[in-house]
Write a protein that holds these residues in place. Structure first.
Motif, PDB file in Angstrom:
ATOM      1  N   MET A  69      10.306  48.646  -9.491  1.00  0.00           N
ATOM      2  CA  MET A  69      11.039  49.881  -9.232  1.00  0.00           C
ATOM      3  C   MET A  69      12.542  49.632  -9.259  1.00  0.00           C
ATOM      4  N   LEU A  70      12.981  48.593  -8.557  1.00  0.00           N
ATOM      5  CA  LEU A  70      14.405  48.260  -8.527  1.00  0.00           C
ATOM      6  C   LEU A  70      14.913  47.899  -9.917  1.00  0.00           C
ATOM      7  N   TYR A  71      14.137  47.115 -10.622  1.00  0.00           N
ATOM      8  CA  TYR A  71      14.522  46.684 -11.965  1.00  0.00           C
ATOM      9  C   TYR A  71      14.664  47.878 -12.912  1.00  0.00           C
ATOM     10  N   GLU A  72      13.707  48.807 -12.882  1.00  0.00           N
ATOM     11  CA  GLU A  72      13.741  49.954 -13.785  1.00  0.00           C
ATOM     12  C   GLU A  72      14.927  50.862 -13.494  1.00  0.00           C
ATOM     13  N   VAL A  73      15.167  51.158 -12.221  1.00  0.00           N
ATOM     14  CA  VAL A  73      16.252  52.070 -11.868  1.00  0.00           C
ATOM     15  C   VAL A  73      17.612  51.444 -12.172  1.00  0.00           C
ATOM     16  N   MET A  74      17.788  50.181 -11.813  1.00  0.00           N
ATOM     17  CA  MET A  74      19.074  49.525 -12.096  1.00  0.00           C
ATOM     18  C   MET A  74      19.317  49.406 -13.591  1.00  0.00           C
ATOM     19  N   SER A  75      18.266  49.140 -14.361  1.00  0.00           N
ATOM     20  CA  SER A  75      18.415  49.084 -15.815  1.00  0.00           C
ATOM     21  C   SER A  75      18.814  50.446 -16.365  1.00  0.00           C
ATOM     22  N   GLY A  76      18.165  51.507 -15.853  1.00  0.00           N
ATOM     23  CA  GLY A  76      18.512  52.862 -16.275  1.00  0.00           C
ATOM     24  C   GLY A  76      19.952  53.210 -15.941  1.00  0.00           C
ATOM     25  N   TYR A  77      20.412  52.746 -14.785  1.00  0.00           N
ATOM     26  CA  TYR A  77      21.794  52.984 -14.365  1.00  0.00           C
ATOM     27  C   TYR A  77      22.767  52.332 -15.341  1.00  0.00           C
ATOM     28  N   LEU A  78      22.511  51.089 -15.709  1.00  0.00           N
ATOM     29  CA  LEU A  78      23.379  50.402 -16.662  1.00  0.00           C
ATOM     30  C   LEU A  78      23.340  51.081 -18.030  1.00  0.00           C
ATOM     31  N   ARG A  79      22.145  51.499 -18.468  1.00  0.00           N
ATOM     32  CA  ARG A  79      22.041  52.171 -19.769  1.00  0.00           C
ATOM     33  C   ARG A  79      22.793  53.492 -19.764  1.00  0.00           C
ATOM     34  N   GLY A  80      22.831  54.163 -18.610  1.00  0.00           N
ATOM     35  CA  GLY A  80      23.578  55.418 -18.530  1.00  0.00           C
ATOM     36  C   GLY A  80      25.047  55.236 -18.817  1.00  0.00           C
ATOM     37  N   PHE A  81      25.579  54.051 -18.550  1.00  0.00           N
ATOM     38  CA  PHE A  81      26.970  53.726 -18.863  1.00  0.00           C
ATOM     39  C   PHE A  81      27.109  53.108 -20.249  1.00  0.00           C
ATOM     40  N   GLY A  82      26.009  53.019 -20.983  1.00  0.00           N
ATOM     41  CA  GLY A  82      26.066  52.430 -22.321  1.00  0.00           C
ATOM     42  C   GLY A  82      25.853  50.938 -22.339  1.00  0.00           C
ATOM     43  N   ILE A  83      25.569  50.345 -21.176  1.00  0.00           N
ATOM     44  CA  ILE A  83      25.330  48.894 -21.103  1.00  0.00           C
ATOM     45  C   ILE A  83      23.834  48.673 -21.276  1.00  0.00           C
ATOM     46  N   SER A  84      23.414  48.435 -22.495  1.00  0.00           N
ATOM     47  CA  SER A  84      21.989  48.373 -22.801  1.00  0.00           C
ATOM     48  C   SER A  84      21.511  46.981 -23.190  1.00  0.00           C
ATOM     49  N   LEU A  85      22.367  46.210 -23.846  1.00  0.00           N
ATOM     50  CA  LEU A  85      21.955  44.898 -24.346  1.00  0.00           C
ATOM     51  C   LEU A  85      21.710  43.911 -23.206  1.00  0.00           C
ATOM     52  N   VAL A  86      22.567  43.937 -22.197  1.00  0.00           N
ATOM     53  CA  VAL A  86      22.460  42.980 -21.091  1.00  0.00           C
ATOM     54  C   VAL A  86      21.124  43.084 -20.362  1.00  0.00           C
ATOM     55  N   PRO A  87      20.707  44.285 -19.886  1.00  0.00           N
ATOM     56  CA  PRO A  87      19.400  44.359 -19.221  1.00  0.00           C
ATOM     57  C   PRO A  87      18.246  43.979 -20.131  1.00  0.00           C
ATOM     58  N   ALA A  88      18.383  44.247 -21.443  1.00  0.00           N
ATOM     59  CA  ALA A  88      17.318  43.868 -22.368  1.00  0.00           C
ATOM     60  C   ALA A  88      17.174  42.348 -22.439  1.00  0.00           C
ATOM     61  N   LEU A  89      18.304  41.649 -22.551  1.00  0.00           N
ATOM     62  CA  LEU A  89      18.263  40.185 -22.619  1.00  0.00           C
ATOM     63  C   LEU A  89      17.749  39.583 -21.310  1.00  0.00           C
ATOM     64  N   LEU A  90      18.182  40.128 -20.193  1.00  0.00           N
ATOM     65  CA  LEU A  90      17.730  39.620 -18.902  1.00  0.00           C
ATOM     66  C   LEU A  90      16.245  39.868 -18.701  1.00  0.00           C
ATOM     67  N   THR A  91      15.730  40.956 -19.253  1.00  0.00           N
ATOM     68  CA  THR A  91      14.300  41.240 -19.167  1.00  0.00           C
ATOM     69  C   THR A  91      13.497  40.228 -19.968  1.00  0.00           C
ATOM     70  N   VAL A  92      14.012  39.871 -21.131  1.00  0.00           N
ATOM     71  CA  VAL A  92      13.332  38.857 -21.943  1.00  0.00           C
ATOM     72  C   VAL A  92      13.223  37.547 -21.163  1.00  0.00           C
ATOM     73  N   VAL A  93      14.303  37.169 -20.494  1.00  0.00           N
ATOM     74  CA  VAL A  93      14.293  35.929 -19.721  1.00  0.00           C
ATOM     75  C   VAL A  93      13.390  36.054 -18.505  1.00  0.00           C
ATOM     76  N   GLY A  94      13.554  37.142 -17.760  1.00  0.00           N
ATOM     77  CA  GLY A  94      12.830  37.292 -16.504  1.00  0.00           C
ATOM     78  C   GLY A  94      11.358  37.572 -16.663  1.00  0.00           C
ATOM     79  N   VAL A  95      11.001  38.359 -17.668  1.00  0.00           N
ATOM     80  CA  VAL A  95       9.592  38.731 -17.853  1.00  0.00           C
ATOM     81  C   VAL A  95       8.891  37.752 -18.791  1.00  0.00           C
ATOM     82  N   VAL A  96       9.355  37.689 -20.023  1.00  0.00           N
ATOM     83  CA  VAL A  96       8.681  36.831 -21.005  1.00  0.00           C
ATOM     84  C   VAL A  96       8.851  35.362 -20.644  1.00  0.00           C
TER      85      VAL A  96
END
Length: 288
Positions: free
Chosen positions: A201-228
């Motif tokens: 829940m925290l991860y999804e909302v914080m990622s959405g918050y960053l994407r709302g400001f146009g910061i999309s690449l960073v959460p995507a890369l961190l997800t690859v590291v953290g999840v995969v």
């Protein structure tokens, strides 16, 4: 339209499978038919609504600058969602190695887990939408409020959904497979997966918050590291030493906790509400 599509999907599935004996192809055909019907109804509504949001098919076109902005935000967000599928394939391969009972349990439990997952994900999408709207309107203070409200509401809605699902969990599992072993193992899996949903829940909302400001690449890369990254490492190094269903499922809270921590650090690092507060809004502002 979603309700119509869902009802039509189930109805057509029953007709094609029970009456026409089409088996899997009947289920697939029902899904396609339901999607086509709902899409056509939505398209009709969009082309016949008031002038504010009405779609004129003759005026549709591609604006290259807008397309570039969409791809800049949309592609990383798509990758961020896709990595879950990659990680889940790896986990499913490990689950399959434990035998047919565990394999059946995983399949059954997934159909129940997805109920809570949809509730959880919706608030992350809402956070991205409302943050982007308020950022565009230069209401930066509202952006911060959006983050807090979405986390609070997501926690309440997700907790309520999980409580209901767990309360009726054994009965729901029995609808798919009444075998006692499947129900027991499946319920254990539900508990372990749902224990990870606070982090998700925290991860999804914080990622959405960053994407709302146009910061999309960073959460995507961190997800690859953290999840995969975490899940591949866990399945490759830890699971061979403890070949049990529980040893596999514990990777969910571990990987999602790591991802939530990474996204949280990125949020503190970028501090977008302060970073963009003093800047005039331009198309180039929405960047990674």
């Amino acid at each position: 339209m979603l309700a119509i599509s869902g009802v039509l999907n189930v109805t057509m599935g029953l007709i094609l499978v029970v009456l026409f004996h089409l088996d899997v192809s009947g289920v697939a055909a029902a899904t396609v038919i339901a999607n086509i019907v709902s899409s056509m109804i939505l398209l009709y509504r969009l082309t016949h609504m008031d002038a504010v949001i009405r779609v004129d098919l003759h005026e549709l076109g591609v604006d290259l600058l807008t397309l570039r902005q969409i791809l800049r935000i949309g592609l990383p967000a798509g990758v961020q969602s896709a990595v879950f599928a990659v990680a889940n394939i790896i986990i499913q391969a490990a689950i399959n190695s434990l035998g047919t009972v565990v394999m059946a349990t995983s399949s059954v439990a997934f159909n129940i887990e997805i109920i809570a997952c949809y509730v959880l994900n919706s608030f992350g999408q809402a956070c991205a939408t409302f943050t982007g709207q308020n950022y565009g309107a230069r209401q930066i203070r509202r952006c911060r409020r959006v983050l807090g409200v979405c986390i609070l509401e997501d926690f309440i809605a997700t907790a309520a959904t999980i409580a209901v699902v767990l309360f009726f969990g054994r009965g729901l599992l029995a609808l798919f497979d009444a075998t006692p072993e499947v129900i027991s193992v499946g319920y254990t899996g539900l508990v372990m997966v749902f224990s990870a949903y606070t982090f998700s829940m925290l991860y999804e909302v914080m990622s959405g918050y960053l994407r709302g400001f146009g910061i999309s690449l960073v959460p995507a890369l961190l997800t690859v590291v953290g999840v995969v990254g975490v899940r591949i490492t866990w399945i490759g190094r830890v699971f061979p030493l403890h070949r049990t269903f529980e040893a596999i499922m514990i990777v969910y809270p571990i990987s999602l906790a790591a991802t939530a921590m990474f996204i949280g650090v990125a949020l503190l690092r970028y501090r977008p509400s302060k970073r963009f507060a003093a800047k005039p809004f331009t198309a180039s502002s929405r960047t990674d």
